[in-house]
Scaffold this motif. Structure first.
Motif, PDB file in Angstrom:
ATOM      1  N   ARG A 154       1.197   4.015  -3.587  1.00 48.59           N
ATOM      2  CA  ARG A 154       0.910   5.450  -3.530  1.00 48.59           C
ATOM      3  C   ARG A 154       2.121   6.331  -3.822  1.00 48.59           C
TER       4      ARG A 154
ATOM      5  N   SER B 147       4.312   0.317   6.704  1.00 44.37           N
ATOM      6  CA  SER B 147       3.420   0.307   7.879  1.00 44.37           C
ATOM      7  C   SER B 147       3.454  -1.056   8.554  1.00 44.37           C
ATOM      8  N   LEU B 148       4.322  -1.949   8.093  1.00 47.82           N
ATOM      9  CA  LEU B 148       4.431  -3.312   8.643  1.00 47.82           C
ATOM     10  C   LEU B 148       3.104  -4.059   8.529  1.00 47.82           C
ATOM     11  N   CYS B 149       2.399  -3.842   7.419  1.00 42.25           N
ATOM     12  CA  CYS B 149       1.083  -4.464   7.274  1.00 42.25           C
ATOM     13  C   CYS B 149       1.190  -5.943   6.935  1.00 42.25           C
ATOM     14  N   GLY B 150       2.360  -6.370   6.448  1.00 46.43           N
ATOM     15  CA  GLY B 150       2.591  -7.799   6.240  1.00 46.43           C
ATOM     16  C   GLY B 150       2.074  -8.360   4.926  1.00 46.43           C
TER      17      GLY B 150
ATOM     18  N   GLU C 148      -6.780  -4.060   2.994  1.00 48.48           N
ATOM     19  CA  GLU C 148      -5.689  -3.103   2.844  1.00 48.48           C
ATOM     20  C   GLU C 148      -5.468  -2.312   4.125  1.00 48.48           C
ATOM     21  N   CYS C 149      -4.218  -2.062   4.396  1.00 49.74           N
ATOM     22  CA  CYS C 149      -3.810  -1.321   5.591  1.00 49.74           C
ATOM     23  C   CYS C 149      -4.432   0.080   5.610  1.00 49.74           C
TER      24      CYS C 149
ATOM     25  N   ARG D 249     -12.255  -3.308  -0.293  1.00 49.72           N
ATOM     26  CA  ARG D 249     -10.782  -3.318  -0.110  1.00 49.72           C
ATOM     27  C   ARG D 249     -10.409  -3.466   1.371  1.00 49.72           C
TER      28      ARG D 249
ATOM     29  N   ASP E 163      -7.931   6.660   1.385  1.00 48.10           N
ATOM     30  CA  ASP E 163      -8.616   5.600   0.642  1.00 48.10           C
ATOM     31  C   ASP E 163      -9.452   4.730   1.581  1.00 48.10           C
TER      32      ASP E 163
ATOM     33  N   MET F 256      -4.330  15.383  10.000  1.00 47.09           N
ATOM     34  CA  MET F 256      -5.529  14.786   9.425  1.00 47.09           C
ATOM     35  C   MET F 256      -6.393  14.086  10.467  1.00 47.09           C
ATOM     36  N   ARG F 257      -5.807  13.850  11.654  1.00 49.79           N
ATOM     37  CA  ARG F 257      -6.495  13.007  12.631  1.00 49.79           C
ATOM     38  C   ARG F 257      -6.585  13.704  13.977  1.00 49.79           C
TER      39      ARG F 257
ATOM     40  N   PRO G 211       0.808  -1.218   0.000  1.00 52.12           N
ATOM     41  CA  PRO G 211       0.000   0.000   0.000  1.00 52.12           C
ATOM     42  C   PRO G 211       0.845   1.273   0.000  1.00 52.12           C
TER      43      PRO G 211
ATOM     44  N   CYS H  66      -4.419  -5.338   9.952  1.00 56.13           N
ATOM     45  CA  CYS H  66      -3.304  -6.096   9.346  1.00 56.13           C
ATOM     46  C   CYS H  66      -2.756  -7.159  10.297  1.00 56.13           C
TER      47      CYS H  66
ATOM     48  N   MET I 237      -2.941   6.678   2.443  1.00 55.77           N
ATOM     49  CA  MET I 237      -3.548   5.362   2.679  1.00 55.77           C
ATOM     50  C   MET I 237      -4.861   5.507   3.441  1.00 55.77           C
ATOM     51  N   LEU I 238      -4.822   6.366   4.444  1.00 53.25           N
ATOM     52  CA  LEU I 238      -6.011   6.574   5.267  1.00 53.25           C
ATOM     53  C   LEU I 238      -7.159   7.172   4.449  1.00 53.25           C
TER      54      LEU I 238
END
Lengths: 477, 247
Positions: free
Chosen positions: A330, A366-369, B172-173, B169, B194, A458-459, A326, B140, B191-192
């Motif tokens: 991007r 992000s270490l999402c694997g 996805e992370c 989707r 999306d 953003m958060r 991911p 994840c 990423m966020l």
């Protein structure tokens, strides 16, 4: 700027390069579309094989054993190639490999070579080195040709021009190949490239290739490709030079059973790729009259020395990890500043050049694997990323560079100290609850200082609860 | 069964309702819950950011606190993943064979909540009632690190009154990744963005997951946008009954 296939100094950081790429709407759209398509294709053909997990295990096991006994297999390969009439050269680093290749070409009195798409030659900056000696290298893989004509850099290990769409390619071909009124139909574009390349295939006397596999047992080199242009390079010129990273070796011919199932399905999402070429030394009256194999180290022995990191050498360059990632999807490949982008690049590049020269790459995940899940040889990329992050931090702690205070390091040290004791931990919770009063607006914190501001861009941040769980628990019992 | 709750530091501090839900749920199912108050943090943030020497005291602490527990259950797939996958590495790094041995003995007794319910206890219907439209984000680490599989979905499908909508989707992370969200804030935001689009497309009232860390990320942005979509840990849904929510 001088071409740098691998970073040789602490330069541009991934997060900064990524920022620029993220703003490129054309790139974002191209990358999103391409990676989603290839992901879906891969998923379908992998699903077809009931023994896919067993194949992955086998691929990993073969690579593990080969890398463990690399010294023996390399000598076996050398002997096999020589027996078949080829010559073997050993190159410690990029400069040595480039010198070897240059002198072979010069001995042939050639001023031009045709090339099969090869990451290894990109890694050593061969084209640039040859150009300095007055030798022009012509890329014959369509996407590599596009990148070369554009004076650009590859952004994907399998699909180098993934960041370009067909109208950009049409414009490029009109400018560089002397066409006018080309349409942006893929067929038309391919035909234009074909006409250009055919002339080269028939006239250039020396070809340079990489290698997908080298078989120790027989001395056979294998290239897997889609277009057939590689096969042209392997059969038409009178001299063939193949440059192979020392980790690309497989022990025996029968190992292809595993790898030729794993590779095409993982990389292009095909059951089998269109062209698979094998060559063993030289054969009188057929193909090149001379064959040179250059075995390249260029940092691989250093990778080999690391018991956790060495699994990066199992890579068969399929690019499944790029397509699923991911982050890569991007940012695209250029943000990694290496010929090896994406998750595999994030673990390979820092090991090849030393973590100090690529210290931001292990954090480009992000270490999402997802990469580990698709890797056909089960490289545990998240594990290596974390391992390399440890090296980056230990390097920073043991050899601090002068400058401002290391805020992150101090914060981490403090939190480790605070969380190592219940009383201190509870005090941090209480202090946080009081301290946040100044920052809380409408029940959340919407602005944090320093690097933490990246989060609040953003958060919102949810604050410390009025009653922590442990306070509730002790009130309850 | 005697269940030791590992609440995790951020659930303890920021999401205490999740912990309360776990306690209510497990007690409703007839188990005895204890909360060893000496627990703090598993050390994941330190370890994954590269501060591995600094993580080791926290690893030791966790092992010390939970070494005699019958089972350890935690409402965080990510922290369970840290214990299960990375504690052996940390012990190796510390060069401490005693610690490595303790870790090895402890790991088979550490469970994420939904895998504990479905895989260990064999329960898929916990008798929950939650009359809302909900979408589930498989985090994840729940999916790929500790492989809880469809355990959370099995549990959610049996919740009465709830409309469960598939998240596009989903696998996805979300772009959290611990300190990744700060160090690579821009990529994380891409990423966020999306992920949010997919969540909003479901028109769900709540986005649900087995990790409050990812929910803190998704929820922090939903709140910033005033999207009117809440986040909820799966435990809080499973703890809710027709007699009224657990809270």
């Amino acid at each position: 700027m001088k071409y740098e296939p691998l970073p040789t100094r602490p330069g541009i950081r991934f997060e900064d390069a990524a920022r620029a790429a993220l703003d490129n709407t054309q790139l974002r759209r191209n990358m999103g579309k391409a990676t989603q398509t290839i992901r879906a294709k891969r998923a379908v053909v992998v699903e077809e094989l009931p023994d896919w997990q067993a194949l992955r295990e086998a691929g990993r096991a073969i690579k593990e054993r080969t890398i463990r006994h690399l010294d023996q297999y390399l000598l076996e390969l050398e002997a096999s190639v020589q027996r078949a009439g080829g010559q073997v050269h050993w190159a410690r680093d990029a400069a040595e490999a480039n010198r070897i290749v240059t002198s072979i070409i010069q001995a042939e009195k050639a001023h031009e070579v045709i090339k099969i798409k090869s990451l290894t030659t990109d890694e050593i900056g061969l084209n640039e080195a040859l150009l300095e000696e007055g030798i022009e290298a012509v890329e014959t893989d369509l996407a590599e040709l596009i990148v070369q004509l554009a004076g650009d850099r590859s952004s994907h290990i399998l699909v180098p021009a993934i960041h370009k769409n067909r109208s950009e390619i049409r414009d490029l071909f009109q400018r560089k190949l002397g066409h006018s009124n080309l349409s942006d139909e893929p067929k038309v574009l391919a035909a234009a490239a074909r006409a250009h390349l055919r002339r080269k295939f028939l006239t250039v006397p020396v070809a340079v290739s990489g290698a997908n596999f080298g078989v120790a047992e027989t001395g056979t080199i294998c290239i897997v490709e889609s277009e057939g242009n590689g096969r042209m390079c392997l059969t038409l010129p009178r001299v063939l030079i193949s440059i192979m990273g020392i980790e690309k070796i497989i022990p025996a011919w029968r190992d292809f059973e595993v790898f030729l199932q794993l590779l095409p399905r993982s990389s292009t999402g095909e059951r089998m790729n269109p062209y698979t070429s094998f060559w063993t030394g030289v054969a009188p009256g057929d193909g090149p009259r001379a064959f040179h194999l250059v075995l390249l180290d260029n940092g691989r022995s250093r990778v080999l020395a690391d018991p956790v990191g060495r699994q990066a050498l199992y890579c068969i360059r399929c690019s499944a990890c790029l397509n699923i990632c991911p982050v890569y999807e991007r940012t695209g490949g250029h943000a990694y500043h290496s010929v090896y982008p994406g998750p595999i690049g994030a673990i390979l590049t820092p090991q090849l050049v030393g973590v100090a020269n690529a210290s931001s790459l292990p954090y480009a995940s992000s270490l999402c694997g997802a990469c580990y899940e698709v890797c056909p040889v089960k490289i545990n990329i998240p594990e290596v990323l974390i391992h390399l992050r440890g090296e980056v931090v230990r390097e920073k702690q043991d050899h601090p560079t002068p400058g401002g205070p290391d805020v992150e390091g101090l914060a981490m040290k403090f939190l480790s100290y605070a969380f190592s004791d219940r009383k201190r931990y509870e005090r941090v919770q209480k202090v946080g609850r009081v301290g946040q009063r100044l920052m809380t607006r409408g029940g959340v914190i919407d602005r944090l200082p320093g690097q933490l501001g990246g989060w609040t861009a953003m958060r919102d941040v949810f604050p410390v609860a009025p009653q922590t769980f442990r306070e509730w628990w002790s009130a309850r019992s | 069964m005697q269940v030791s709750l590992f609440i995790t530091c951020f659930n303890d501090t920021i999401f205490p309702k999740t912990g309360q839900a776990v306690v209510h749920l497990l007690e409703r199912l007839g188990h005895v819950v204890d909360f060893p108050a000496d627990q703090t943090c598993c050390g994941q943030m330190h370890y994954n950011t590269g501060y591995q020497r600094e993580a080791i005291p926290l690893v030791r602490r966790f092992v010390e606190v939970f070494r005699d527990s019958e089972v350890v259950v935690s409402p965080s797939a990510s922290c369970v993943g840290m214990v299960r996958e990375l504690y052996p590495r940390a012990a190796e790094l510390a060069g401490d064979h005693e610690l490595a041995k303790c870790v090895e003995h402890l790991i088979p007794r550490v469970f994420e909540l939904t895998e504990f319910l479905v895989q260990k206890l064999g329960i898929e219907d916990v008798g929950a009632y939650f009359p809302h439209r909900v979408t589930y984000h498989p985090t994840c680490h729940s999916l790929r690190m500790i492989s809880v599989g469809d355990a959370p979905l099995r549990l959610l499908r049996n919740v009465r009154g709830m409309e469960l909508v598939t998240l596009p989707r989903a696998e996805e992370c979300c772009g959290f990744g611990g300190t990744f969200a700060v160090k690579n804030a821009d990529t994380s935001m891409a990423m966020l963005g999306d992920k949010l689009r997919c969540v909003l497309d479901t028109r769900a009232e709540y986005c649900v997951a087995a990790d409050n860390s990812c929910l803190m990320h998704i929820g922090g942005a939903l709140h910033r946008q005033r999207a009117g979509v809440g986040i909820l840990h799966i435990a809080e849904i499973l703890a809710s009954t027709e007699k009224g929510g657990h809270r």
